[in-house]
Design a protein around this motif. Structure first.
Motif, PDB file in Angstrom:
ATOM      1  N   GLN A   1       0.892  -1.194  -0.008  1.00 51.52           N
ATOM      2  CA  GLN A   1       0.086  -0.107  -0.008  1.00 51.52           C
ATOM      3  C   GLN A   1       0.815   1.165  -0.121  1.00 51.52           C
ATOM      4  O   GLN A   1       0.465   2.105  -0.706  1.00 51.52           O
ATOM      5  N   THR A   2       1.856   1.310   0.896  1.00 53.21           N
ATOM      6  CA  THR A   2       2.868   2.311   0.790  1.00 53.21           C
ATOM      7  C   THR A   2       3.646   2.539  -0.406  1.00 53.21           C
ATOM      8  O   THR A   2       3.885   3.460  -0.924  1.00 53.21           O
ATOM      9  N   HIS A   3       4.115   1.308  -1.004  1.00 51.55           N
ATOM     10  CA  HIS A   3       5.069   1.273  -2.327  1.00 51.55           C
ATOM     11  C   HIS A   3       4.478   0.331  -3.144  1.00 51.55           C
ATOM     12  O   HIS A   3       4.922  -0.916  -3.609  1.00 51.55           O
ATOM     13  N   PRO A   4       3.259   0.650  -4.036  1.00 56.93           N
ATOM     14  CA  PRO A   4       2.817  -0.041  -4.805  1.00 56.93           C
ATOM     15  C   PRO A   4       3.717  -0.554  -6.105  1.00 56.93           C
ATOM     16  O   PRO A   4       3.164  -1.591  -6.717  1.00 56.93           O
ATOM     17  N   ASP A   5       4.828  -0.060  -6.239  1.00 53.09           N
ATOM     18  CA  ASP A   5       5.622  -0.229  -7.236  1.00 53.09           C
ATOM     19  C   ASP A   5       6.732  -1.343  -7.066  1.00 53.09           C
ATOM     20  O   ASP A   5       7.480  -1.620  -7.527  1.00 53.09           O
ATOM     21  N   ILE A   6       6.634  -1.867  -5.872  1.00 54.02           N
ATOM     22  CA  ILE A   6       7.393  -2.980  -5.450  1.00 54.02           C
ATOM     23  C   ILE A   6       7.577  -4.217  -6.391  1.00 54.02           C
ATOM     24  O   ILE A   6       6.341  -4.574  -6.958  1.00 54.02           O
ATOM     25  N   LYS A   7       8.486  -4.419  -6.785  1.00 56.65           N
ATOM     26  CA  LYS A   7       8.559  -5.478  -8.159  1.00 56.65           C
ATOM     27  C   LYS A   7       9.009  -7.103  -7.567  1.00 56.65           C
ATOM     28  O   LYS A   7       8.664  -7.860  -8.513  1.00 56.65           O
ATOM     29  N   ALA A   8       9.252  -7.138  -6.418  1.00 59.61           N
ATOM     30  CA  ALA A   8       9.657  -8.407  -5.757  1.00 59.61           C
ATOM     31  C   ALA A   8       9.674  -8.635  -4.325  1.00 59.61           C
ATOM     32  O   ALA A   8       9.795  -7.457  -3.590  1.00 59.61           O
ATOM     33  N   VAL A   9       9.526  -9.702  -3.832  1.00 61.51           N
ATOM     34  CA  VAL A   9       9.674  -9.850  -2.204  1.00 61.51           C
ATOM     35  C   VAL A   9      10.544 -11.000  -2.092  1.00 61.51           C
ATOM     36  O   VAL A   9      10.530 -12.090  -2.760  1.00 61.51           O
ATOM     37  N   LEU A  10      11.380 -10.739  -1.131  1.00 62.39           N
ATOM     38  CA  LEU A  10      12.261 -11.821  -0.741  1.00 62.39           C
ATOM     39  C   LEU A  10      11.955 -11.894   0.883  1.00 62.39           C
ATOM     40  O   LEU A  10      11.974 -11.059   1.638  1.00 62.39           O
ATOM     41  N   ALA A  11      11.668 -13.178   1.156  1.00 60.14           N
ATOM     42  CA  ALA A  11      11.207 -13.676   2.628  1.00 60.14           C
ATOM     43  C   ALA A  11      12.189 -14.735   2.906  1.00 60.14           C
ATOM     44  O   ALA A  11      13.095 -15.254   2.538  1.00 60.14           O
ATOM     45  N   LEU A  12      12.498 -14.784   4.351  1.00 60.40           N
ATOM     46  CA  LEU A  12      13.346 -15.633   5.230  1.00 60.40           C
ATOM     47  C   LEU A  12      12.525 -16.723   5.695  1.00 60.40           C
ATOM     48  O   LEU A  12      11.642 -16.463   6.732  1.00 60.40           O
ATOM     49  N   SER A  13      12.725 -17.854   5.430  1.00 58.90           N
ATOM     50  CA  SER A  13      12.120 -19.138   6.181  1.00 58.90           C
ATOM     51  C   SER A  13      13.041 -20.490   5.877  1.00 58.90           C
ATOM     52  O   SER A  13      13.001 -20.834   4.565  1.00 58.90           O
ATOM     53  N   PRO A  14      13.261 -21.078   6.991  1.00 60.74           N
ATOM     54  CA  PRO A  14      13.205 -20.608   8.480  1.00 60.74           C
ATOM     55  C   PRO A  14      14.263 -19.594   8.652  1.00 60.74           C
ATOM     56  O   PRO A  14      15.238 -19.524   7.989  1.00 60.74           O
TER      57      PRO A  14
ATOM     58  N   ARG B   1      -0.644  -9.723  -7.406  1.00 60.99           N
ATOM     59  CA  ARG B   1       0.190  -8.888  -8.021  1.00 60.99           C
ATOM     60  C   ARG B   1       1.014  -9.271  -9.094  1.00 60.99           C
ATOM     61  O   ARG B   1       1.790  -8.469  -9.855  1.00 60.99           O
ATOM     62  N   ASN B   2       1.006 -10.573  -9.399  1.00 62.49           N
ATOM     63  CA  ASN B   2       1.766 -11.213 -10.462  1.00 62.49           C
ATOM     64  C   ASN B   2       3.394 -10.894 -10.330  1.00 62.49           C
ATOM     65  O   ASN B   2       3.940 -10.499 -11.110  1.00 62.49           O
ATOM     66  N   ILE B   3       3.745 -10.753  -8.977  1.00 59.48           N
ATOM     67  CA  ILE B   3       5.253 -10.583  -8.763  1.00 59.48           C
ATOM     68  C   ILE B   3       5.766 -11.701  -8.229  1.00 59.48           C
ATOM     69  O   ILE B   3       5.265 -12.312  -7.238  1.00 59.48           O
ATOM     70  N   PRO B   4       7.180 -11.860  -8.225  1.00 59.47           N
ATOM     71  CA  PRO B   4       7.679 -13.176  -7.710  1.00 59.47           C
ATOM     72  C   PRO B   4       7.994 -13.070  -6.342  1.00 59.47           C
ATOM     73  O   PRO B   4       8.164 -11.988  -5.586  1.00 59.47           O
ATOM     74  N   LEU B   5       7.866 -14.204  -5.590  1.00 57.95           N
ATOM     75  CA  LEU B   5       8.111 -14.308  -4.338  1.00 57.95           C
ATOM     76  C   LEU B   5       9.523 -15.262  -4.253  1.00 57.95           C
ATOM     77  O   LEU B   5       9.385 -16.176  -4.457  1.00 57.95           O
ATOM     78  N   ILE B   6      10.570 -14.802  -3.614  1.00 55.85           N
ATOM     79  CA  ILE B   6      11.699 -15.259  -3.461  1.00 55.85           C
ATOM     80  C   ILE B   6      11.842 -15.675  -2.145  1.00 55.85           C
ATOM     81  O   ILE B   6      11.734 -14.952  -1.159  1.00 55.85           O
ATOM     82  N   VAL B   7      12.315 -17.143  -1.732  1.00 49.08           N
ATOM     83  CA  VAL B   7      12.687 -17.436  -0.261  1.00 49.08           C
ATOM     84  C   VAL B   7      13.938 -18.005   0.080  1.00 49.08           C
ATOM     85  O   VAL B   7      14.607 -18.798  -0.878  1.00 49.08           O
ATOM     86  N   ASP B   8      14.395 -17.243   1.024  1.00 49.18           N
ATOM     87  CA  ASP B   8      15.968 -17.817   1.595  1.00 49.18           C
ATOM     88  C   ASP B   8      15.565 -18.864   2.407  1.00 49.18           C
ATOM     89  O   ASP B   8      15.272 -18.605   3.718  1.00 49.18           O
ATOM     90  N   GLU B   9      15.522 -20.075   1.908  1.00 47.46           N
ATOM     91  CA  GLU B   9      15.296 -21.288   2.575  1.00 47.46           C
ATOM     92  C   GLU B   9      16.609 -22.066   3.054  1.00 47.46           C
ATOM     93  O   GLU B   9      16.666 -23.284   3.107  1.00 47.46           O
ATOM     94  N   ALA B  10      17.606 -21.245   3.250  1.00 46.92           N
ATOM     95  CA  ALA B  10      18.790 -21.936   3.501  1.00 46.92           C
ATOM     96  C   ALA B  10      19.017 -22.960   4.521  1.00 46.92           C
ATOM     97  O   ALA B  10      19.647 -23.943   4.302  1.00 46.92           O
TER      98      ALA B  10
END
Length: 482
Positions: A152-165, A184-193
């Motif tokens: 909502q604050t930044h509608p132009d975000i192009k990707a999300v990177l999450a940490l799990s676990p 929003r049809n944008i990629p979700l990257i997950v650091d699942e190291a």
């Protein structure tokens, strides 16, 4: 079936004259001390990109076969083997999804490799502070609510990177976060190291791929049977172009990959595909034994979270122990456990220690861990008198603002060293991380705050180590020179 490992093994014993790298020529020229300790067999298999061994960046043979089997095993559409650790996979995922000036949402407790990806890509981070637990001095995972507010604050975000676990085994609600990114049809990257093992027993949390992630990076060496640095990148769906992943990996990967590491990935995958559930069932039993016994030792508290904000799932093989009840910091306890008890943790922090349990651990390991903590509890007042560690109790504010400069702009800007006290409200020019775990406290482009300086001082006082700074003692910090 292990196509890459089997081919490497066959070539290692092929009788031929080697006029190619490496210089030790199958161990014939290796230093005698190495040969005596490790034997020559390992060097026979230290081969380069021979025609029969395929090419990592343009696979058509045994590497392609091995990666295809890995994709099937881990539930991906396509899998890449990595020999530069999850670090190169995270950087490549960022390079493949965001470019100069484009925004990417990340949790503030992301690994420093993601900051390297920001520097190389020129992307602008939108950081979100995940829920913080002052009782344990731990940060958890991104919440769907914070991700939605960030958009909502930044509608132009192009990707999300999450940490799990997290290091402590905490997984956020990735399914809900994936639903937000998919709308929003944008990629979700997950650091699942730390989650490469989740696929192989129903007692584990669901994998990031199962929950809707597009790109997942796993350190296969951390919890499975691959050699150190050996990792994988998995892709699912069509939101990320696999050719962009290919090109990005060529930028950050070695052109002389170790086939020992690559073969270990192939073998680790085969081990899990054929024996994974049985091996992990034994590990669960050992983890439960350790939890029950350690919880009864005076002065110890065992991390066993229930679902709450920032915690959707928890890895029961990750053991985190609060030692502050013994009057010890995690750093001090780590030193004591290492010598004389010979018990070494994965991650010491201000008030806790985290231990990784896998199928490689034995009953003897668990008993040694328990015995060490029993003696530590019995002796701590007499032999290790320390004040109880002072842990911050204020929760960081969730922030959706942008740094003063992008990490790339700050990294390449002119900088100067100033005294620590004089750095307040200046723009940081360094990537400064307490290590482990390698989560940045300050990074290029961020304004230096009093809270951050206090946190770094406390880390040093408690016995932690600061990496990335030009001056590891932190008497000075480099700031942008306007």
């Amino acid at each position: 079936m292990t196509p890459l490992f089997s081919r490497l093994l066959a070539l290692a014993h092929d009788n031929h004259a080697a006029f190619y790298a490496p210089g030790h020529k199958g161990g014939q020229g290796i230093f005698s001390g190495l040969a005596q300790v490790w034997g020559k067999e390992i060097f026979r298999a230290d081969l380069p990109e021979l025609p029969d061994l395929d090419n990592l960046f343009a696979p058509e043979g045994v590497i392609l076969e091995a990666q295809t089997l890995a994709a099937e095993t881990f539930g991906a559409d396509q899998t890449w083997f990595l020999v530069n650790g999850s670090t190169c996979g995270i950087i490549a995922a960022i390079l493949a999804t965001v470019g100069e000036g484009e925004k990417i949402l990340l949790p503030r407790n992301i690994h420093q490799s993601a900051i390297s990806g920001l520097i190389l890509s020129g992307a602008m981070p939108v950081f979100v502070n995940p829920p913080y637990d002052p009782t344990w001095d731990l940060s958890y995972g991104l919440t769907p609510e914070s991700v939605e507010l960030a958009f909502q604050t930044h509608p132009d975000i192009k990707a999300v990177l999450a940490l799990s676990p997290t290091y402590q085994g905490v997984c956020p609600d990735l399914k809900a976060i994936a639903a937000i990114t998919q709308r929003r049809n944008i990629p979700l990257i997950v650091d699942e190291a730390h989650g490469s093992h989740f696929k192989f027993h129903p007692n584990f949390p669901p994998t990031a791929l199962e929950l809707g992630a597009d790109v997942v990076i796993q350190s296969t060496h951390k919890t499975l049977g691959a050699m150190t640095q050996a990792s994988m990148l998995h892709l699912r769906g069509t939101r990320v172009d696999p050719q962009k992943i290919n090109r990005a990996l060529q930028l950050v990967g070695s052109t002389s990959p170790s086939y020992l590491l690559l073969a270990s990935l192939d073998a680790a995958r085969a081990q899990m595909a054929t024996m994974g559930e049985t091996l992990w069932l034994e590990t669960f039993a050992l983890a439960q034994q350790a939890r029950q016994t350690l919880a009864s030792i005076p002065g110890l508290k065992i991390f066993d979270p229930q679902p709450q904000t920032g915690i959707e799932y928890f890895d029961p093989t990750r053991l985190t122990i609060d030692v502050s009840g013994l009057g010890l910091t995690g750093y001090a306890a780590d030193e004591i456990l290492t010598e004389p008890f010979g018990v070494i943790a994965e991650l010491p922090l201000g008030r806790s220690l985290t231990f990784i349990l896998t199928f490689g651990n034995t009953e003897q390991d668990i008993q040694r861990l328990i015995n060490a903590f029993q003696k530590l509890s019995q002796n701590n007042q007499a032999q290790y008198p320390l004040d109880r560690p002072k842990i911050p109790t204020t929760q960081p504010e969730t922030c959706y603002g942008l740094p003063q400069l992008s990490p790339r702009q700050a990294f390449f800007a002119t900088s100067r060293a100033v005294a620590l006290e004089a750095s307040l409200n200046q723009i940081c020019a360094e990537l400064i991380c307490p290590y482990p775990p390698g989560i940045p406290a300050m990074m290029p482009g961020e304004k230096i705050t009093a809270a951050t300086l206090a946190s770094l001082r406390q880390t040093l006082q408690l016995g932690g180590v600061i990496t990335g700074a030009n001056d590891p003692s932190l008497n000075t910090i480099r700031v942008i020179d306007y």
